[in-house]
Enzyme design. Structure first.
Site, PDB file in Angstrom:
ATOM      1  N   HIS A  23      51.636  31.259  41.805  1.00  0.00           N
ATOM      2  CA  HIS A  23      51.508  32.210  42.881  1.00  0.00           C
ATOM      3  C   HIS A  23      52.586  31.704  43.957  1.00  0.00           C
ATOM      4  O   HIS A  23      53.133  32.813  44.280  1.00  0.00           O
ATOM      5  CB  HIS A  23      50.212  31.899  43.864  1.00  0.00           C
ATOM      6  CG  HIS A  23      48.791  32.281  42.964  1.00  0.00           C
ATOM      7  ND1 HIS A  23      47.815  31.414  42.790  1.00  0.00           N
ATOM      8  CD2 HIS A  23      48.628  33.355  42.473  1.00  0.00           C
ATOM      9  CE1 HIS A  23      46.850  31.920  42.250  1.00  0.00           C
ATOM     10  NE2 HIS A  23      47.172  33.238  41.819  1.00  0.00           N
ATOM     11  N   LYS A  47      31.598  36.392  44.050  1.00  0.00           N
ATOM     12  CA  LYS A  47      32.045  35.651  42.954  1.00  0.00           C
ATOM     13  C   LYS A  47      31.966  34.309  43.060  1.00  0.00           C
ATOM     14  O   LYS A  47      32.546  33.667  41.952  1.00  0.00           O
ATOM     15  CB  LYS A  47      33.577  36.005  42.427  1.00  0.00           C
ATOM     16  CG  LYS A  47      33.974  37.250  41.833  1.00  0.00           C
ATOM     17  CD  LYS A  47      35.215  37.890  41.800  1.00  0.00           C
ATOM     18  CE  LYS A  47      36.215  37.513  41.010  1.00  0.00           C
ATOM     19  NZ  LYS A  47      37.665  37.826  40.902  1.00  0.00           N
ATOM     20  N   ARG A  96      52.101  37.301  34.250  1.00  0.00           N
ATOM     21  CA  ARG A  96      52.380  36.113  33.267  1.00  0.00           C
ATOM     22  C   ARG A  96      52.804  36.142  31.950  1.00  0.00           C
ATOM     23  O   ARG A  96      53.728  35.841  31.250  1.00  0.00           O
ATOM     24  CB  ARG A  96      51.466  35.171  33.630  1.00  0.00           C
ATOM     25  CG  ARG A  96      51.365  34.542  34.904  1.00  0.00           C
ATOM     26  CD  ARG A  96      49.831  33.763  34.757  1.00  0.00           C
ATOM     27  NE  ARG A  96      49.023  34.699  34.441  1.00  0.00           N
ATOM     28  CZ  ARG A  96      47.437  34.456  35.083  1.00  0.00           C
ATOM     29  NH1 ARG A  96      47.112  33.172  35.475  1.00  0.00           N
ATOM     30  NH2 ARG A  96      46.681  35.155  34.638  1.00  0.00           N
ATOM     31  N   SER A 134      44.260  30.036  38.160  1.00  0.00           N
ATOM     32  CA  SER A 134      43.396  29.210  39.308  1.00  0.00           C
ATOM     33  C   SER A 134      42.266  28.854  38.319  1.00  0.00           C
ATOM     34  O   SER A 134      41.655  27.672  38.452  1.00  0.00           O
ATOM     35  CB  SER A 134      42.852  30.185  40.172  1.00  0.00           C
ATOM     36  OG  SER A 134      43.826  30.590  40.712  1.00  0.00           O
TER      37      SER A 134
HETATM   38  O1  PNS Z   1      43.566  37.247  42.114  1.00  0.00           O
HETATM   39  P1  PNS Z   1      42.714  38.310  41.320  1.00  0.00           P
HETATM   40  O2  PNS Z   1      41.250  38.057  41.352  1.00  0.00           O
HETATM   41  O3  PNS Z   1      43.028  38.849  40.082  1.00  0.00           O
HETATM   42  O4  PNS Z   1      42.860  39.548  42.320  1.00  0.00           O
HETATM   43  C1  PNS Z   1      42.293  40.915  42.410  1.00  0.00           C
HETATM   44  C2  PNS Z   1      42.157  41.564  43.405  1.00  0.00           C
HETATM   45  C3  PNS Z   1      41.880  40.889  44.744  1.00  0.00           C
HETATM   46  C4  PNS Z   1      43.881  42.155  43.500  1.00  0.00           C
HETATM   47  C5  PNS Z   1      41.394  42.861  43.094  1.00  0.00           C
HETATM   48  O5  PNS Z   1      40.080  42.618  43.037  1.00  0.00           O
HETATM   49  C6  PNS Z   1      41.082  43.643  44.526  1.00  0.00           C
HETATM   50  O6  PNS Z   1      42.213  44.392  44.910  1.00  0.00           O
HETATM   51  N1  PNS Z   1      39.986  43.883  44.933  1.00  0.00           N
HETATM   52  C7  PNS Z   1      39.719  44.547  46.236  1.00  0.00           C
HETATM   53  C8  PNS Z   1      38.637  45.906  45.828  1.00  0.00           C
HETATM   54  C9  PNS Z   1      39.676  46.755  45.398  1.00  0.00           C
HETATM   55  O7  PNS Z   1      40.312  47.682  46.091  1.00  0.00           O
HETATM   56  N2  PNS Z   1      39.295  47.450  44.201  1.00  0.00           N
HETATM   57  C10 PNS Z   1      39.956  48.385  43.433  1.00  0.00           C
HETATM   58  C11 PNS Z   1      41.223  48.151  42.822  1.00  0.00           C
HETATM   59  S1  PNS Z   1      41.647  48.686  41.421  1.00  0.00           S
END
Ligand code: PNS
Length: 173
Positions: A23, A47, A96, A134
């Site tokens: 990150h 989660k 990645r 993570s």
């Molecule tokens: O680090 P991650 O868990 O892969 O991040 C995922 C994240 C936070 C980018 C995604 O879950 C998100 O944007 N969540 C917010 C809710 C939302 O907008 N959902 C629709 C996105 S397609």
């Protein structure tokens, strides 16, 4: 085509549970490309994260304290709504390996459908970080493995406190 005016604000969203050196590599790249980069932590208590949103904010702020154009925040709800509130026109995500692509493409296209004016930009993490996640870092730390070099030192210490395992053999601090 509309001309770009003013500053470009980008959001780098994620769970960051916890932040890894992968990150960090992405944040360094994003901070060079955009005028302002907001690292936005999703409040995903459903989660069952290892660290609360507040703990993650605190760790990230410490780790990123020397980046003048990077700020750390937490959000809930739709990412595109948060981005609009912040005046951001770009969402940054890291890729990645090819295996990341399908999920990332789905999210980018959904976000584009919700907010066509916001562009998702994919940055490639340095190859040295391509295997770090993570989830794996937490697993290795919880089983007593060495995660130094994979996460910032503060995170390594916090992981050790949280998962309560001794230092790997041969390391005294
Ligand atoms: O680090 P991650 O868990 O892969 O991040 C995922 C994240 C936070 C980018 C995604 O879950 C998100 O944007 N969540 C917010 C809710 C939302 O907008 N959902 C629709 C996105 S397609």
């Amino acid at each position: 085509m509309a001309r770009k005016t003013g500053q470009t604000v980008a959001i780098y969203p994620g769970s960051f549970d916890p932040i890894t050196n992968g990150h960090l590599d992405l944040i360094e790249r994003g901070a060079r490309l955009f005028d302002r980069l907001i690292v936005a932590i999703l409040r995903n208590e459903g989660k069952e994260p290892l660290f609360t949103a507040e703990e993650r904010v605190e760790m990230l702020r410490h780790v990123l304290r020397d980046f003048a154009n990077v700020e750390v925040d937490a959000f809930e709800g739709l990412l595109v709504d948060y981005a609009a509130r912040k005046g951001a026109s770009v969402i940054v995500r890291g890729i990645r390996a090819v295996s990341d692509y399908e999920y990332e493409l789905q999210m980018a296209l959904m976000n584009r459908r919700l907010a066509p004016e916001i562009e998702t930009v994919f940055l490639m993490a340095g190859e040295a970080y391509s295997f770090i996640s993570s989830r794996l870092v937490k697993e290795v730390a919880s089983l007593g493995g060495d995660v130094s070099g994979l996460v910032p030192p503060l995170v390594e210490a916090r992981l050790r406190e949280r998962v309560g395992t001794p230092l790997p053999k041969g390391r005294s601090s």
